[in-house]
Write an enzyme that holds these catalytic residues in place. Structure first.
Site, PDB file in Angstrom:
ATOM      1  CG  ASN A   1     -49.590 -36.817  80.769  1.00  0.00           C
ATOM      2  OD1 ASN A   1     -48.607 -36.558  80.068  1.00  0.00           O
ATOM      3  ND2 ASN A   1     -49.963 -38.065  81.037  1.00  0.00           N
ATOM      4  CD1 TRP A   2     -50.349 -30.763  77.400  1.00  0.00           C
ATOM      5  CD2 TRP A   2     -48.486 -29.688  76.742  1.00  0.00           C
ATOM      6  NE1 TRP A   2     -50.610 -29.419  77.429  1.00  0.00           N
ATOM      7  CE2 TRP A   2     -49.480 -28.724  77.038  1.00  0.00           C
ATOM      8  CE3 TRP A   2     -47.235 -29.249  76.319  1.00  0.00           C
ATOM      9  CZ2 TRP A   2     -49.257 -27.348  76.903  1.00  0.00           C
ATOM     10  CZ3 TRP A   2     -47.011 -27.875  76.190  1.00  0.00           C
ATOM     11  CH2 TRP A   2     -48.010 -26.945  76.471  1.00  0.00           C
ATOM     12  CE  LYS A   3     -52.059 -39.077  78.335  1.00  0.00           C
ATOM     13  NZ  LYS A   3     -53.113 -40.067  78.247  1.00  0.00           N
TER      14      LYS A   3
ATOM     15  CG  HIS B   1     -49.627 -42.034  82.705  1.00  0.00           C
ATOM     16  ND1 HIS B   1     -50.115 -42.826  81.689  1.00  0.00           N
ATOM     17  CD2 HIS B   1     -50.489 -40.996  82.833  1.00  0.00           C
ATOM     18  CE1 HIS B   1     -51.228 -42.282  81.218  1.00  0.00           C
ATOM     19  NE2 HIS B   1     -51.481 -41.166  81.893  1.00  0.00           N
TER      20      HIS B   1
ATOM     21  CD  GLU C   1     -50.946 -43.008  78.095  1.00  0.00           C
ATOM     22  OE1 GLU C   1     -50.047 -42.172  77.942  1.00  0.00           O
ATOM     23  OE2 GLU C   1     -52.171 -42.730  78.013  1.00  0.00           O
TER      24      GLU C   1
ATOM     25  CD  GLU D   1     -54.191 -40.391  85.202  1.00  0.00           C
ATOM     26  OE1 GLU D   1     -54.606 -39.328  84.750  1.00  0.00           O
ATOM     27  OE2 GLU D   1     -53.241 -41.016  84.704  1.00  0.00           O
TER      28      GLU D   1
ATOM     29  N   GLY E   1     -58.334 -41.327  77.962  1.00  0.00           N
ATOM     30  CA  GLY E   1     -58.357 -41.123  76.514  1.00  0.00           C
ATOM     31  C   GLY E   1     -59.550 -41.754  75.820  1.00  0.00           C
TER      32      GLY E   1
ATOM     33  CB  SER F   1     -62.482 -38.921  79.861  1.00  0.00           C
ATOM     34  OG  SER F   1     -61.930 -39.897  78.992  1.00  0.00           O
TER      35      SER F   1
ATOM     36  N   GLY G   1     -55.213 -35.254  80.299  1.00  0.00           N
ATOM     37  CA  GLY G   1     -54.486 -35.460  79.049  1.00  0.00           C
ATOM     38  C   GLY G   1     -55.052 -34.563  77.960  1.00  0.00           C
ATOM     39  N   GLY G   2     -55.941 -35.126  77.138  1.00  0.00           N
ATOM     40  CA  GLY G   2     -56.484 -34.456  75.954  1.00  0.00           C
ATOM     41  C   GLY G   2     -56.908 -33.009  76.179  1.00  0.00           C
TER      42      GLY G   2
HETATM   43  P1  PGA Z   1     -57.174 -38.073  79.276  1.00  0.00           P
HETATM   44  O1  PGA Z   1     -55.771 -38.617  79.873  1.00  0.00           O
HETATM   45  O2  PGA Z   1     -57.532 -36.849  80.055  1.00  0.00           O
HETATM   46  O3  PGA Z   1     -56.882 -37.781  77.839  1.00  0.00           O
HETATM   47  O4  PGA Z   1     -58.167 -39.167  79.464  1.00  0.00           O
HETATM   48  C1  PGA Z   1     -55.521 -38.576  81.245  1.00  0.00           C
HETATM   49  C2  PGA Z   1     -54.132 -39.078  81.564  1.00  0.00           C
HETATM   50  O5  PGA Z   1     -53.646 -39.983  80.871  1.00  0.00           O
HETATM   51  O6  PGA Z   1     -53.486 -38.596  82.506  1.00  0.00           O
END
Ligand code: PGA
Length: 247
Positions: A9-11, A92, A94, A164, A170, A209, A230-231
């Site tokens: 997930n590149w956000k 998600h 967010e 999640e 993050g 993470s 994500g990251g």
């Molecule tokens: P992260 O994000 O791997 O940077 O913790 C995961 C996500 O939001 O799907």
């Protein structure tokens, strides 16, 4: 056997130059009947990624609960399908926290995605406050049941669940593989109640993470069928390591 997924997930990240470098530098196994590798870029970069992706699946980070019309800034499931979108991330944390998406919105999005043969990746997870109050199972089960309200499933690959925990996203502080496994087991049991004979074979990804250093330990757990990342999905070398860890 449930399929293994590694989804990035590149956000709201990556320049066009970064994207070109990423696809030049990755070296990942092909998706097949047992594994599925994909990236969800910003919507504006969807076509560029599709052109560069070769065998990698390309998804969307969000989808509208409506098909078309006066919904400025939204992304239609009809047109995602038209663009050959391989999966859609729905709900998600967010989106829930920053854009006030409700369980009802999420349910509508899942319904419409299925109606248009898109693969929904449904995100659920508790906040730190909810975990500290001992409510994680209750919260996650509630989100799961409501996301899937009045939804029929006929085969195990029609939907994917991503657990999640919000406190792990993050933050660099992943849930331990035992903590994740415990919730995945609860989710799997609930899915089997909702969809007898099918539910326990639906893939459940862990997110929060995930990185090359902890992926193998997570994947060893019985009910953990991959990761939403994500990251660590932004860099070709890290994403390659995550995908190769499934083999
Ligand atoms: P992260 O994000 O791997 O940077 O913790 C995961 C996500 O939001 O799907």
């Amino acid at each position: 056997m449930a399929k293994t997924y590694i989804l990035g997930n590149w956000k709201m990240n990556q320049s066009i130059k970064n994207i070109e470098d990423f696809f030049n530098d990755i070296n990942i196994p092909k998706s097949d009947d047992s594994s599925f590798f994909g990236i969800a870029p910003q919507a504006i970069h969807f076509s560029i990624c599709k052109d560069l992706a070769n065998d990698l699946n390309i998804g969307a980070q969000n989808v509208s609960q409506y098909e078309s019309g006066a919904h400025t800034g939204e992304i239609s499931p009809v047109n995602l399908k038209e663009m050959d979108c391989d999966f859609v991330i729905i709900g998600h944390s967010e989106r829930r926290a920053l854009y006030k998406e409700t369980d009802h919105n999420i349910n509508e999005k899942v319904k419409l995605s299925l109606a248009h043969n898109l693969l929904p990746v449904i995100c659920i997870g508790e906040t730190l406050e909810e975990r500290e109050a001992g409510k994680e199972v209750q919260v996650v089960t509630y989100q799961l049941v409501n996301a899937l309200k009045n939804i029929e499933i006929n085969n195990t690959d029609q939907i994917v669940i991503a657990y999640e925990p919000v406190w792990a996203i993050g933050t660099g502080k992943s849930a331990t593989s035992d903590q994740a496994q415990a919730i995945h087991k609860e989710i799997s049991n609930k899915l089997e109640v909702l969809y007898p004979g099918i539910g326990s074979k639906i893939s459940i990804l862990y997110g929060g993470s995930v990185k090359p250093s902890n992926i193998s330990e997570l994947l060893e757990k019985e009910n953990i069928n991959g990761a939403l990342v994500g990251g660590a999905s932004l860099k070709a070398s890290d994403y390659t390591s995550l995908c190769t860890a499934t083999k």
